[in-house]
Enzyme design. Structure first.
Site, mmCIF file in Angstrom:
data_model
loop_
_atom_site.group_PDB
_atom_site.id
_atom_site.type_symbol
_atom_site.label_atom_id
_atom_site.label_comp_id
_atom_site.label_asym_id
_atom_site.label_seq_id
_atom_site.Cartn_x
_atom_site.Cartn_y
_atom_site.Cartn_z
ATOM 1 N N LYS A 17 38.051 41.062 40.204
ATOM 2 C CA LYS A 17 39.460 40.631 40.211
ATOM 3 C C LYS A 17 40.220 41.229 41.400
ATOM 4 O O LYS A 17 40.918 40.525 42.109
ATOM 5 C CB LYS A 17 40.197 41.083 38.930
ATOM 6 C CG LYS A 17 39.763 40.393 37.669
ATOM 7 C CD LYS A 17 40.722 40.709 36.519
ATOM 8 C CE LYS A 17 40.767 42.173 36.120
ATOM 9 N NZ LYS A 17 39.540 42.690 35.505
ATOM 10 N N ARG A 93 46.824 41.156 29.149
ATOM 11 C CA ARG A 93 45.538 41.621 28.657
ATOM 12 C C ARG A 93 45.463 41.511 27.147
ATOM 13 O O ARG A 93 44.437 41.854 26.551
ATOM 14 C CB ARG A 93 45.371 43.075 29.056
ATOM 15 C CG ARG A 93 43.995 43.363 29.576
ATOM 16 C CD ARG A 93 43.962 44.774 29.991
ATOM 17 N NE ARG A 93 44.171 44.861 31.414
ATOM 18 C CZ ARG A 93 43.482 45.676 32.187
ATOM 19 N NH1 ARG A 93 42.574 46.459 31.682
ATOM 20 N NH2 ARG A 93 43.721 45.735 33.459
ATOM 21 N N ARG A 130 30.477 51.724 41.551
ATOM 22 C CA ARG A 130 31.731 51.508 42.303
ATOM 23 C C ARG A 130 32.370 52.840 42.718
ATOM 24 O O ARG A 130 32.389 53.802 41.965
ATOM 25 C CB ARG A 130 32.712 50.737 41.415
ATOM 26 C CG ARG A 130 34.082 50.593 42.044
ATOM 27 C CD ARG A 130 34.893 49.507 41.412
ATOM 28 N NE ARG A 130 35.456 49.885 40.118
ATOM 29 C CZ ARG A 130 36.254 49.077 39.409
ATOM 30 N NH1 ARG A 130 36.514 47.854 39.831
ATOM 31 N NH2 ARG A 130 36.751 49.487 38.257
ATOM 32 N N ARG A 162 36.220 56.384 40.083
ATOM 33 C CA ARG A 162 37.384 56.398 39.185
ATOM 34 C C ARG A 162 36.986 57.076 37.881
ATOM 35 O O ARG A 162 35.897 56.821 37.369
ATOM 36 C CB ARG A 162 37.794 54.948 38.874
ATOM 37 C CG ARG A 162 38.982 54.476 39.650
ATOM 38 C CD ARG A 162 39.205 52.989 39.523
ATOM 39 N NE ARG A 162 39.385 52.522 38.158
ATOM 40 C CZ ARG A 162 39.729 51.271 37.840
ATOM 41 N NH1 ARG A 162 39.925 50.381 38.802
ATOM 42 N NH2 ARG A 162 39.868 50.891 36.601
HETATM 43 P P1 ADP Z 1 40.024 47.670 34.604
HETATM 44 O O1 ADP Z 1 38.981 47.495 35.639
HETATM 45 O O2 ADP Z 1 39.593 48.563 33.500
HETATM 46 O O3 ADP Z 1 40.560 46.388 34.099
HETATM 47 P P2 ADP Z 1 42.619 48.323 35.798
HETATM 48 O O4 ADP Z 1 42.723 49.030 37.084
HETATM 49 O O5 ADP Z 1 43.075 46.908 35.734
HETATM 50 O O6 ADP Z 1 41.111 48.506 35.357
HETATM 51 O O7 ADP Z 1 43.404 49.136 34.667
HETATM 52 C C1 ADP Z 1 43.124 50.500 34.456
HETATM 53 C C2 ADP Z 1 43.731 50.944 33.140
HETATM 54 O O8 ADP Z 1 45.150 50.761 33.166
HETATM 55 C C3 ADP Z 1 43.265 50.188 31.905
HETATM 56 O O9 ADP Z 1 42.040 50.661 31.395
HETATM 57 C C4 ADP Z 1 44.446 50.465 30.949
HETATM 58 O O10 ADP Z 1 44.395 51.785 30.449
HETATM 59 C C5 ADP Z 1 45.640 50.385 31.888
HETATM 60 N N1 ADP Z 1 46.168 48.997 31.973
HETATM 61 C C6 ADP Z 1 46.215 48.226 33.092
HETATM 62 N N2 ADP Z 1 46.762 47.031 32.820
HETATM 63 C C7 ADP Z 1 47.062 47.025 31.502
HETATM 64 C C8 ADP Z 1 47.630 46.073 30.622
HETATM 65 N N3 ADP Z 1 48.004 44.854 31.047
HETATM 66 N N4 ADP Z 1 47.780 46.424 29.324
HETATM 67 C C9 ADP Z 1 47.417 47.624 28.883
HETATM 68 N N5 ADP Z 1 46.886 48.577 29.642
HETATM 69 C C10 ADP Z 1 46.686 48.289 30.950
#
Ligand code: ADP
Length: 222
Positions: A17, A93, A130, A162
């Site tokens: 993404k 999400r 990654r 990460r």
């Molecule tokens: P991932 O690859 O896990 O989707 P992101 O960088 O998009 O990683 O998000 C990292 C973290 O930030 C998620 O695991 C969650 O804890 C929080 N997060 C991000 N976007 C959302 C969302 N829309 N709703 C709830 N938590 C979120």
């Protein structure tokens, strides 16, 4: 100048993404709005939001819907997004977030939802290898490291794993995806704005297919 677009990109963790959203945002000259990046910036800046978010993020759990959507609403209200559109990455999400997003942008406010499809075994191997730049977020992997060991080619920042790319957190994140995010596929398919893209191919190919569906949709009467 190219027309803007209002895009939501869905897909499992590691589906690509982030990579695609950066490219799409350049292609359409719209901001790339990534909730994960916004939250990581808040954690680094030690804001109130960042302090609340840090431990949940590290363990791979989702943050409360209200908190996320307040942050997103504020960002979508900025001039660049209101005038040209956006590429939304990592949000919605949950179905509750999708309903709140409708209230923020209006029901016709999203042109297209792209689902990047990659099988779980492939995302798992992508995620464990990654590595990311702590400063600019550029993405590397054990097989495609930066040219100097773990120094970002783009900004010179430190390239690390990460905390939520460790095995236990990956499982928590993928489970949350299945439980909370998968229902969004039906939610948007029922509205006729979902397109599924094969995310297993080279990033250039994935981008080409995505741009094709955006352009095809633009040509169709709405
Ligand atoms: P991932 O690859 O896990 O989707 P992101 O960088 O998009 O990683 O998000 C990292 C973290 O930030 C998620 O695991 C969650 O804890 C929080 N997060 C991000 N976007 C959302 C969302 N829309 N709703 C709830 N938590 C979120």
């Amino acid at each position: 100048m190219a027309a803007g677009v209002r895009l939501v990109v869905l897909g499992k963790q590691g589906a690509g993404k982030g990579t695609q959203c950066v490219r799409l945002s350049h292609r359409y000259a719209v901001p790339h709005i990534s909730t994960g990046d916004m939250l990581r910036a808040a954690v680094r800046a030690k804001t109130e939001l960042g302090k609340r978010a840090a431990s949940l993020m590290d363990s791979g759990e989702l943050l409360p819907d209200d908190l996320i959507m307040a942050m997103v609403a504020e960002r979508l209200d900025e001039r660049d997004a209101t005038s040209r559109g956006f590429v939304l990455d990592g949000c919605p999400r949950t179905v509750a977030q999708a309903e709140m997003l409708d209230r923020i942008v209006g029901e016709g406010g999203i042109d297209l939802v792209v689902d990047l499809e990659v099988p779980t075994d492939q995302v798992l191997s992508r995620l464990v290898s990654r590595r990311v730049c702590v400063d600019c977020g550029s993405i590397y992997s054990l097989s495609q490291p930066p040219s100097q060991p773990w120094v970002c080619d783009v900004c010179g920042g430190q390239v690390v794993q990460r905390p939520d790319d460790k095995a236990e957190a990956i499982m928590v994140r993928l489970q949350a995806y299945e439980r909370e995010t998968l229902p969004l596929i039906n939610f948007y398919a029922a509205r006729g704005i979902l397109e599924t893209i094969d995310g297993t191919r080279h990033p250039d190919e994935v981008l080409r297919s995505t741009v094709e569906v955006v352009e095809r949709r633009r040509g169709e009467p709405r």
